[in-house]
Design an enzyme around this catalytic site. Structure first.
Site, PDB file in Angstrom:
ATOM      1  N   ALA A  48       0.778  79.095  72.186  1.00  0.00           N
ATOM      2  CA  ALA A  48       1.402  80.876  71.314  1.00  0.00           C
ATOM      3  C   ALA A  48       2.084  80.076  70.159  1.00  0.00           C
ATOM      4  O   ALA A  48       3.015  79.602  71.016  1.00  0.00           O
ATOM      5  CB  ALA A  48       1.491  81.450  72.197  1.00  0.00           C
ATOM      6  N   GLU A  49       1.935  80.479  69.628  1.00  0.00           N
ATOM      7  CA  GLU A  49       3.010  80.253  67.906  1.00  0.00           C
ATOM      8  C   GLU A  49       4.217  80.219  68.863  1.00  0.00           C
ATOM      9  O   GLU A  49       5.518  79.711  68.336  1.00  0.00           O
ATOM     10  CB  GLU A  49       2.973  81.006  67.096  1.00  0.00           C
ATOM     11  CG  GLU A  49       2.030  81.386  65.752  1.00  0.00           C
ATOM     12  CD  GLU A  49       0.474  81.361  66.491  1.00  0.00           C
ATOM     13  OE1 GLU A  49       0.074  81.559  67.257  1.00  0.00           O
ATOM     14  OE2 GLU A  49      -0.264  81.780  65.716  1.00  0.00           O
ATOM     15  N   ASN A  50       4.498  81.200  69.375  1.00  0.00           N
ATOM     16  CA  ASN A  50       6.341  81.625  70.134  1.00  0.00           C
ATOM     17  C   ASN A  50       6.462  81.186  70.628  1.00  0.00           C
ATOM     18  O   ASN A  50       7.457  80.775  71.832  1.00  0.00           O
ATOM     19  CB  ASN A  50       6.479  83.498  70.457  1.00  0.00           C
ATOM     20  CG  ASN A  50       5.350  83.779  71.908  1.00  0.00           C
ATOM     21  OD1 ASN A  50       4.190  82.387  72.023  1.00  0.00           O
ATOM     22  ND2 ASN A  50       5.783  84.746  72.363  1.00  0.00           N
TER      23      ASN A  50
ATOM     24  N   SER B 246       7.204  74.091  68.355  1.00  0.00           N
ATOM     25  CA  SER B 246       5.977  74.991  68.835  1.00  0.00           C
ATOM     26  C   SER B 246       5.012  74.511  67.717  1.00  0.00           C
ATOM     27  O   SER B 246       4.088  74.653  67.474  1.00  0.00           O
ATOM     28  CB  SER B 246       6.317  76.630  68.639  1.00  0.00           C
ATOM     29  OG  SER B 246       4.961  77.244  68.760  1.00  0.00           O
TER      30      SER B 246
END
Lengths: 246, 217
Positions: free
Chosen positions: B52-54, B94
């Site tokens: 996930a991007e976060n 990330s």
């Protein structure tokens, strides 16, 4: 400055000196890490012509928490720099949209990874970098590109900030921070990019030495001001998704 | 649009079909909306890491109300769980994973996909603002870009086109598209039909598509 002076008794006091025209980065991603208490204090403090950096312009959820969209509605924002200047669902209209469409507020739309890296670069003393992201798109029109080893890259500049507002799980009085799970997101890079970093802290601020030096996510060197979040209802905590959905 | 009487796959079936393409050991990024449904698909004992991007690396299923940890969300803001071996990193790290080409596939929704592999998913016609999120980084840098979308707009217009009319997210990157009508691969001047959903004929798929279709060899 002595390390104990980093602890400040109220959010209002922690942000009292923010002048008109300041550039402020706001941590947080889909909830965790979002500095709701500092944002609420800024709404009351009233600084104007701000440039605000965040992942989104806010306002996508009900009930709303203090966010960038509220600062816009409060007439405090000149420009936003975000990875979303529209809702993810095209049928949703953000509070921000009206002000953007009328020209009252300017916006710079930045791919999310480029936003993170521009902040990281600013915090690392790197003025600019090349990235493959956004090459061949509308965002690259008229901008400097360079072919390196046969691939085209877009020049992006560092994004330094005057202030960063972030939320952390734990802190010690030296300003060392720990984030919990997805709370980390943009917060560590924003902390490096800003001259003055203001942190709202969830747990009691600990004496220096109480946190394991091996488990620090952001060094206290980057952190200037710490405020412990008081219990609800005085302090703003995380809203539950099921409450948002109502 | 009388040619497309068969509706074909529903959203979960579209996601299921695309998820069958995931290979053991892949690092996969799922966009919000239909792509998220890929994580519900049973792909046997293949070991997939969801990114996930976060910075939540190795997340698992969405947790029911009451069991969620409010500090833990995926890129769509859903309260997820963590699979064994998960790690938390910050946003710049990330996207270092993304930009350095370590994502094996990104699955995204889109408004339009073109025969040359261009796609558009960040700005609708007439809008001043847009929602890019991590889409441009992922599209430019992932090893593969798969798209899931309804084959036609609500007005019945095709979304698989010769050229994108909307501003593109990246150029020439899409290799596989799942729609309710089937599985399609951009070929440069059209789309190769890899598979058709049950009840969907080639003629019906062609009638619903804004570029020439070819039978998959």
């Amino acid at each position: 400055m002595g390390r104990r002076n980093k602890i400040i008794g109220s959010f209002a006091e922690a942000i009292a000196d923010i002048p008109d025209g300041a550039t402020i980065a706001f941590g947080g991603f889909a909830g965790p890490g979002t500095p709701y208490n500092l944002t609420r204090a800024l709404l009351a403090q009233g600084a104007k012509r701000l440039t605000c950096i965040a992942n989104t312009t806010g306002g996508a959820h009900v009930p709303r928490m203090p966010d960038l969209g509220m600062l816009v509605e409060n007439g405090q924002v000149a420009k936003v720099i975000c990875a979303f200047t529209a809702a993810t669902r095209p049928t949703d209209v953000l509070p921000f949209t009206k002000y953007y469409d009328s020209g009252e507020v300017a916006a710079e739309l930045v791919p999310q990874g480029t936003l993170a890296e521009r902040l990281r670069a600013a915090g690392a003393g790197i003025p600019a970098f090349y990235t493959p992201t956004a090459v061949g798109t509308e965002l690259a029109e008229g901008r400097e590109t360079r072919v390196i080893d046969g691939r085209e890259y877009l020049l992006e500049y560092a994004l330094p900030c005057d202030y960063a507002f972030i939320r952390a799980w734990r802190a010690d009085e030296a300003g060392n921070l720990q984030f919990r799970l997805a709370q980390r997101n943009f917060c560590p890079v924003m902390a490096t990019a800003a001259k003055t970093v203001v942190v709202e802290v969830e747990e009691d601020i600990l004496p220096a030495g109480a946190l394991d030096p091996d488990q620090i996510h952001t060094s206290g060197i980057f952190v200037q001001r710490l405020v412990k979040i008081p219990p609800a209802p005085e302090g703003l905590w995380t809203i539950r998704r099921q409450e948002r959905a109502k | 649009m009388s040619a497309t009487t068969a509706k074909g796959w529903d959203r979960q079936q579209m996601a299921d079909r695309l998820a069958q393409e995931f290979q053991d050991g892949w690092i996969v990024n799922l966009g919000v909306g239909i792509p998220t449904l890929c994580s519900n698909t049973d792909i046997g004992d293949r070991d997939i890491i969801y990114h996930a991007e976060n910075g939540v690396i190795g997340y698992g299923p969405v947790l029911p109300a009451g069991q969620e940890d409010l500090h833990l969300v995926n890129a769509g803001g859903q309260n997820v769980s963590l699979n064994p071996g998960a790690a938390i990193i910050h946003h710049a790290d990330s996207f270092a994973i993304i930009r350095s080409g370590r994502i094996d596939v990104t699955v995204m929704g889109a408004y339009e996909v073109a025969a040359n592999g261009d796609f558009a998913n960040w700005k609708i016609g007439g809008a001043r603002g847009g929602g890019i999120g991590g889409a441009m980084d992922l599209a430019a840098c992932a090893k593969r870009v798969f798209i899931i979308l309804e084959h036609n707009t609500r007005k019945g217009e095709p979304r698989l086109l010769r050229d994108c009319a909307l501003p593109v997210t990246a150029r020439g990157v899409v290799t596989l598209v799942a729609t309710n009508l089937g599985l399609f691969a951009p070929t440069g001047d059209g789309f190769a039909v890899r598979e058709l959903a049950p009840g969907v004929t080639f003629a019906a798929a062609q009638a619903a598509t804004g570029a020439p279709l070819t039978e998959h060899p």
